[in-house]
Scaffold this motif. Structure first.
Motif, PDB file in Angstrom:
ATOM      1  N   GLY A 131       0.719  -1.176   0.172  1.00  0.00           N
ATOM      2  CA  GLY A 131       0.263  -0.430  -0.238  1.00  0.00           C
ATOM      3  C   GLY A 131       0.976   1.148   0.114  1.00  0.00           C
ATOM      4  O   GLY A 131      -0.057   1.751   0.767  1.00  0.00           O
ATOM      5  N   GLN A 230      -5.656   5.844  -2.831  1.00  0.00           N
ATOM      6  CA  GLN A 230      -6.694   5.136  -3.160  1.00  0.00           C
ATOM      7  C   GLN A 230      -7.737   5.825  -3.992  1.00  0.00           C
ATOM      8  O   GLN A 230      -8.526   5.317  -4.616  1.00  0.00           O
ATOM      9  CB  GLN A 230      -7.256   3.883  -1.786  1.00  0.00           C
ATOM     10  CG  GLN A 230      -6.049   4.084  -1.178  1.00  0.00           C
ATOM     11  CD  GLN A 230      -5.655   2.676  -1.938  1.00  0.00           C
ATOM     12  OE1 GLN A 230      -6.156   1.513  -1.919  1.00  0.00           O
ATOM     13  NE2 GLN A 230      -4.144   3.588  -1.141  1.00  0.00           N
ATOM     14  N   HIS A 326      -6.454  10.941  -1.144  1.00  0.00           N
ATOM     15  CA  HIS A 326      -6.482   9.237   0.357  1.00  0.00           C
ATOM     16  C   HIS A 326      -8.023   9.325   0.162  1.00  0.00           C
ATOM     17  O   HIS A 326      -8.311   7.961   0.818  1.00  0.00           O
ATOM     18  CB  HIS A 326      -5.504   9.622   0.949  1.00  0.00           C
ATOM     19  CG  HIS A 326      -3.827   9.758   1.292  1.00  0.00           C
ATOM     20  ND1 HIS A 326      -3.649   8.640   0.867  1.00  0.00           N
ATOM     21  CD2 HIS A 326      -3.026  10.543   1.253  1.00  0.00           C
ATOM     22  CE1 HIS A 326      -2.730   9.042   0.156  1.00  0.00           C
ATOM     23  NE2 HIS A 326      -2.006   9.881   0.772  1.00  0.00           N
TER      24      HIS A 326
END
Length: 528
Positions: A131, A230, A326
């Protein structure tokens, strides 16, 4: 009997260090690895070695320089500025690609330790399950380009809009110096610490970034990590004038919201249409990122839905963006900010195919970026400017190309340019295209069917001479305008354009201290 002019004693010593199979002596191999994309004259290395460990690398460098033989590091071979081409025939070229391991991913202290022969594609894929990613995470040629090559040449693209250039991602290095000793930089040099901080005392790390291999061979790097965003918004806009596109691009750069933001001229846009990417009017929506935009956004969406999408032909200038966040809200808000800026400069929103494709397959094949759509040679040249000079530099570029249009038409030479930014710095990269012999190195980088199709294109030395002269003239124009350069190699000037005597003197002194025999990539940075 080896096919190399190097003395047998050194050859045997290198074979003992790295293994006989990792010392390439055949002329074809030596020629292949000594060739870059620049079409500039080069010597052929006397041998090519392929070390697998830092100890093998250090022992090989020491053995060579003690014998008076120059050493030249090579990464993935993507240089077009003679970054790794030998200036001396009595040289050993170091193919770093077998030193390609990711040694540590530290998500607590947010750094990764990687051998510099690792490609950016392999590094990015190794980090993905954790990640995390590096702020700058590779050039478009990242399937071939290595970490060490990019740090030496200081490249930009993926992530550069917010993360800067490759060199700005480095925390610390392990470097093999000309005498074969290993030097560690930053907090990594502290006997009780780890490579989490670059500035422990003077920035010694910086001596070995953007140095084009002049100061030492980067063997292992510690790079900064960040959490992978993301959510991503994508935008594409059409502009009728260069000035309008650049005005929008500069404003977006100053906001610090776009990970990638790149503009194309009419020739580039035509090339994408040849590849089947259609420019059409439309509202950009990808994945979970829905443009907010309030009532204005709803009206625009309704207008597109009722009127259908209009195919846009002969798009003059286009601007393409990825905007990461994010959270979905942040990504959407940044996308709206960029859209408002583009609209305020007269831009027309288009379907966002290009940034979606680039982000979806960030390290695809290099054919479409290394060659023209019909197999033409591609040679770029660039200038690196402050944002305030973006429009004037681009206007000067267009004037230059227009004045030389009759000459280029006579010789069948085409031109294009792209614009982008790295943080608050503007880059313009014009390219020249012409039909000429591709050569074994270029052919090795493209798909077999295209290599077969274009391998018989004959050499055209006269046309090549004209194209390379135009490239030199444009490089010199950028220097006159105050432009700087990434990927300095042995092509762009460094010492000669300084405004004081102290800096070149200091650089010469540093070179002499690190490489007294001047055997580390001679000619890089103009240091011999």
């Amino acid at each position: 009997m080896p096919e190399t002019p190097m003395n047998d004693q050194l050859v045997k010593q290198l074979q003992q260090i790295v293994g006989s199979e990792n010392v390439l002596l055949k002329e074809d191999d030596r020629t292949f690895f000594s060739t870059d994309l620049s079409w500039r004259p080069t010597e052929v290395a006397a041998a090519v070695i392929q070390p697998k460990t830092i100890d093998q690398l250090a022992d090989s460098v020491g053995a060579a320089t003690r014998s008076g033989v120059a050493v030249v590091p090579r990464g993935g071979g993507m240089s077009y500025t003679s970054g790794y081409t030998p200036e001396k025939p009595d040289s050993i070229l170091i193919d770093m690609r077998q030193m390609n391991r990711v040694l540590e991913v530290n998500t607590d202290d947010m750094y990764v330790i990687v051998e510099t022969g690792c490609t950016w594609k392999d590094l990015h894929e190794a980090l993905a399950p954790h990640g995390v990613q590096t702020p700058y995470w590779g050039p478009l040629s990242g399937a071939y380009a290595t970490v060490g090559g990019a740090l030496s040449q200081n490249s930009l693209f993926h992530g550069s809009g917010t993360g800067g250039t490759a060199a700005e991602t480095v925390v610390g290095l392990k470097v093999v110096l000309a005498d074969g000793s290993i030097m560690t930089t930053g907090s990594w040099a502290h006997k009780n610490s780890n490579p989490f901080w670059r500035h422990f005392g003077p920035d010694v790390t910086g001596l070995f970034t953007a140095d084009t291999g002049a100061m030492g061979v980067k063997a292992v790097a510690s790079l900064r990590l960040m959490k992978t965003p993301q959510h991503t918004g994508y935008l594409s806009y059409k502009f009728d004038t260069l000035e309008a596109m650049l005005s929008a691009q500069v404003k977006i750069a100053r906001m610090g919201i776009s990970s990638e933001c790149y503009g194309f001229d009419p020739y580039y846009n035509g090339g994408f249409e040849k590849q089947g990417i259609t420019f059409e009017e439309g509202l950009s929506v990808v994945g979970k990122i829905a443009r907010k935009g309030g009532l204005k956004g709803l009206k625009q969406a309704a207008k597109v839905a009722m009127g259908g999408k209009r195919i846009l032909k002969n798009v003059p200038y286009s601007l393409h963006m990825t905007l990461d966040g994010h959270t979905e809200r942040v990504a959407a808000e940044h996308t709206d900010i960029a859209a408002d800026i583009c609209a305020s400069e007269g831009g027309l929103e288009m379907a966002n195919s290009i940034p979606t494709v680039f982000r979806g397959a960030p390290f695809g094949g290099v054919r479409t970026i290394l060659l023209g759509s019909d197999g033409e040679i591609w040679i770029p040249v660039h200038g690196y400017f402050p944002l305030s000079r973006a429009i004037s530099a681009a206007q000067a570029t267009e004037k230059f190309l227009e004045e030389r249009r009759p000459l280029m038409d006579k010789w069948g030479i085409k031109t294009s340019y792209l614009t982008c930014f790295s943080g608050p710095e503007f880059v313009i990269e014009p390219s020249f295209y012409w039909h000429d012999e591709l050569g074994e190195f270029r052919l090795s980088l493209i798909e077999p069917e295209f290599a077969e199709k274009w391998k018989s294109i004959p050499a055209d030395l006269e046309k090549r001479k004209v194209a390379l002269q135009l490239r030199d003239e444009l490089r010199d124009l950028f220097d006159e305008l105050g432009g700087l350069h990434l990927q300095i190699g042995k092509y762009y000037p460094y010492k000669d354009i300084m405004n004081n005597e102290a800096l070149p003197r200091v650089m010469e002194g540093v070179k002499s201290a690190l490489d007294p025999g001047r055997l580390m990539n001679p000619g890089a940075l103009g240091l011999r």
